[in-house]
Motif scaffolding. Sequence first.
Motif, PDB file in Angstrom:
ATOM      1  N   GLN A   1      -0.668   1.063  -7.754  1.00  0.00           N
ATOM      2  CA  GLN A   1      -0.887  -0.343  -8.103  1.00  0.00           C
ATOM      3  C   GLN A   1      -0.466  -0.637  -9.534  1.00  0.00           C
ATOM      4  O   GLN A   1       0.072  -1.708  -9.822  1.00  0.00           O
ATOM      5  CB  GLN A   1      -2.359  -0.699  -7.869  1.00  0.00           C
ATOM      6  CG  GLN A   1      -2.728  -0.707  -6.392  1.00  0.00           C
ATOM      7  CD  GLN A   1      -4.219  -0.733  -6.136  1.00  0.00           C
ATOM      8  OE1 GLN A   1      -5.021  -0.344  -6.997  1.00  0.00           O
ATOM      9  NE2 GLN A   1      -4.622  -1.192  -4.960  1.00  0.00           N
ATOM     10  N   ARG A   2      -0.692   0.328 -10.429  1.00  0.00           N
ATOM     11  CA  ARG A   2      -0.243   0.138 -11.818  1.00  0.00           C
ATOM     12  C   ARG A   2       1.285   0.075 -11.897  1.00  0.00           C
ATOM     13  O   ARG A   2       1.850  -0.673 -12.711  1.00  0.00           O
ATOM     14  CB  ARG A   2      -0.768   1.266 -12.706  1.00  0.00           C
ATOM     15  CG  ARG A   2      -2.273   1.215 -12.921  1.00  0.00           C
ATOM     16  CD  ARG A   2      -2.731   2.258 -13.928  1.00  0.00           C
ATOM     17  NE  ARG A   2      -4.180   2.300 -14.015  1.00  0.00           N
ATOM     18  CZ  ARG A   2      -4.913   1.460 -14.725  1.00  0.00           C
ATOM     19  NH1 ARG A   2      -4.309   0.506 -15.427  1.00  0.00           N
ATOM     20  NH2 ARG A   2      -6.227   1.553 -14.744  1.00  0.00           N
TER      21      ARG A   2
ATOM     22  N   HIS B   1     -14.919   1.334  -1.919  1.00  0.00           N
ATOM     23  CA  HIS B   1     -13.907   1.883  -1.010  1.00  0.00           C
ATOM     24  C   HIS B   1     -14.423   1.872   0.429  1.00  0.00           C
ATOM     25  O   HIS B   1     -13.706   1.477   1.357  1.00  0.00           O
ATOM     26  CB  HIS B   1     -13.538   3.307  -1.409  1.00  0.00           C
ATOM     27  CG  HIS B   1     -12.536   3.392  -2.520  1.00  0.00           C
ATOM     28  ND1 HIS B   1     -11.230   2.960  -2.373  1.00  0.00           N
ATOM     29  CD2 HIS B   1     -12.640   3.880  -3.782  1.00  0.00           C
ATOM     30  CE1 HIS B   1     -10.578   3.161  -3.507  1.00  0.00           C
ATOM     31  NE2 HIS B   1     -11.398   3.715  -4.375  1.00  0.00           N
TER      32      HIS B   1
ATOM     33  N   ALA C   1     -10.380  -0.200 -10.563  1.00  0.00           N
ATOM     34  CA  ALA C   1     -10.083   0.851  -9.576  1.00  0.00           C
ATOM     35  C   ALA C   1      -8.582   0.964  -9.295  1.00  0.00           C
ATOM     36  O   ALA C   1      -8.175   1.537  -8.289  1.00  0.00           O
ATOM     37  CB  ALA C   1     -10.822   0.569  -8.276  1.00  0.00           C
TER      38      ALA C   1
ATOM     39  N   SER D   1      -5.030   2.092  -8.785  1.00  0.00           N
ATOM     40  CA  SER D   1      -4.410   3.390  -8.554  1.00  0.00           C
ATOM     41  C   SER D   1      -3.086   3.458  -9.323  1.00  0.00           C
ATOM     42  O   SER D   1      -2.556   2.426  -9.757  1.00  0.00           O
ATOM     43  CB  SER D   1      -4.135   3.580  -7.065  1.00  0.00           C
ATOM     44  OG  SER D   1      -3.148   2.665  -6.634  1.00  0.00           O
ATOM     45  N   PRO D   2      -2.522   4.663  -9.508  1.00  0.00           N
ATOM     46  CA  PRO D   2      -1.198   4.757 -10.140  1.00  0.00           C
ATOM     47  C   PRO D   2      -0.152   3.913  -9.410  1.00  0.00           C
ATOM     48  O   PRO D   2       0.718   3.308 -10.055  1.00  0.00           O
ATOM     49  CB  PRO D   2      -0.885   6.253 -10.056  1.00  0.00           C
ATOM     50  CG  PRO D   2      -2.229   6.912 -10.066  1.00  0.00           C
ATOM     51  CD  PRO D   2      -3.117   5.999  -9.278  1.00  0.00           C
TER      52      PRO D   2
ATOM     53  N   GLU E   1       0.862  -1.176   0.000  1.00  0.00           N
ATOM     54  CA  GLU E   1       0.000   0.000   0.000  1.00  0.00           C
ATOM     55  C   GLU E   1       0.902   1.230   0.000  1.00  0.00           C
ATOM     56  O   GLU E   1       2.064   1.174   0.401  1.00  0.00           O
ATOM     57  CB  GLU E   1      -0.927   0.010   1.216  1.00  0.00           C
ATOM     58  CG  GLU E   1      -0.209  -0.047   2.551  1.00  0.00           C
ATOM     59  CD  GLU E   1      -1.158  -0.008   3.732  1.00  0.00           C
ATOM     60  OE1 GLU E   1      -2.288   0.471   3.560  1.00  0.00           O
ATOM     61  OE2 GLU E   1      -0.758  -0.440   4.827  1.00  0.00           O
ATOM     62  N   GLU E   2       0.343   2.345  -0.462  1.00  0.00           N
ATOM     63  CA  GLU E   2       1.139   3.565  -0.554  1.00  0.00           C
ATOM     64  C   GLU E   2       1.624   4.046   0.801  1.00  0.00           C
ATOM     65  O   GLU E   2       2.655   4.716   0.898  1.00  0.00           O
ATOM     66  CB  GLU E   2       0.326   4.665  -1.244  1.00  0.00           C
ATOM     67  CG  GLU E   2       0.089   4.404  -2.724  1.00  0.00           C
ATOM     68  CD  GLU E   2      -0.585   5.559  -3.424  1.00  0.00           C
ATOM     69  OE1 GLU E   2       0.102   6.568  -3.687  1.00  0.00           O
ATOM     70  OE2 GLU E   2      -1.798   5.459  -3.699  1.00  0.00           O
TER      71      GLU E   2
END
Length: 240
Positions: free
Chosen positions: A55-56, A149, A50, A52-53, A11-12
């Motif tokens: 995760q991409r 979410h 969904a 996110s940048p 996770e970020e």
Amino acid sequence: MILLISDLHLEEERPDISRAFLHFLQTRATQAEALYILGDFFEAWIGDDAMSPFQRSIAQALRRVSDGGTKIYLMHGNRDFMIGADFCRQAGCTLLADPTLAQLNGEPVLLMHGDSLCTRDEAYMRLRRWLRNPLTLWILRHLPLATRHKLARKLRKESRTQTRMKASEIIDVTAEEVPRIMAAYGVKTLIHGHTHRPATHPLLVDGAAAQRIVLGDWDKQGWALLVDANGFQQHAFALS
């Protein structure tokens, strides 16, 4: 050689784990024949639509390793069971069923995330059956993103609360379930994650010596299981 990892909970909010994983990919994974990720790769996953940048970027890093010749296999965990075909295409990985029978160094080995072995946690097992039902999954994937979410945050909060309240033996694997499923698949080695209790447990399956290898989670340190001509060797390493 073959590498197995699990429970990174990417996770970020944990850039230290993400940096360590990217370094692991660039160094150790590029030298491996195959990399198996046995669930809870991400802390949460509410749908491929969904992404996110962040995760991409993880998918792109996996794709680079896959394009370099390392086969990458991914199994669902209890936190990221909604990962689907789109992510796997972007990441260049193959999605595995849980459980999966694999050939590692010529030996049949059973691979699992591990949550389905915790049969004494009856409330969780009921929730797991409901969440993994194809109809439930279809409904979840078609909910608005904001709703997904919100639901993910609610489930994570409830999971943490219930884990703190439950006895440790309830949230660990059920001892009797392990030899039962190993005998059903005809294996002498089972590898799983989920419990965050890295160890190798000797046991008997149908009267023969066997082993259950529990993969470590990435939190205060990273863990990887190496399979080569010397057998099964799990090592911890610093995240920094």
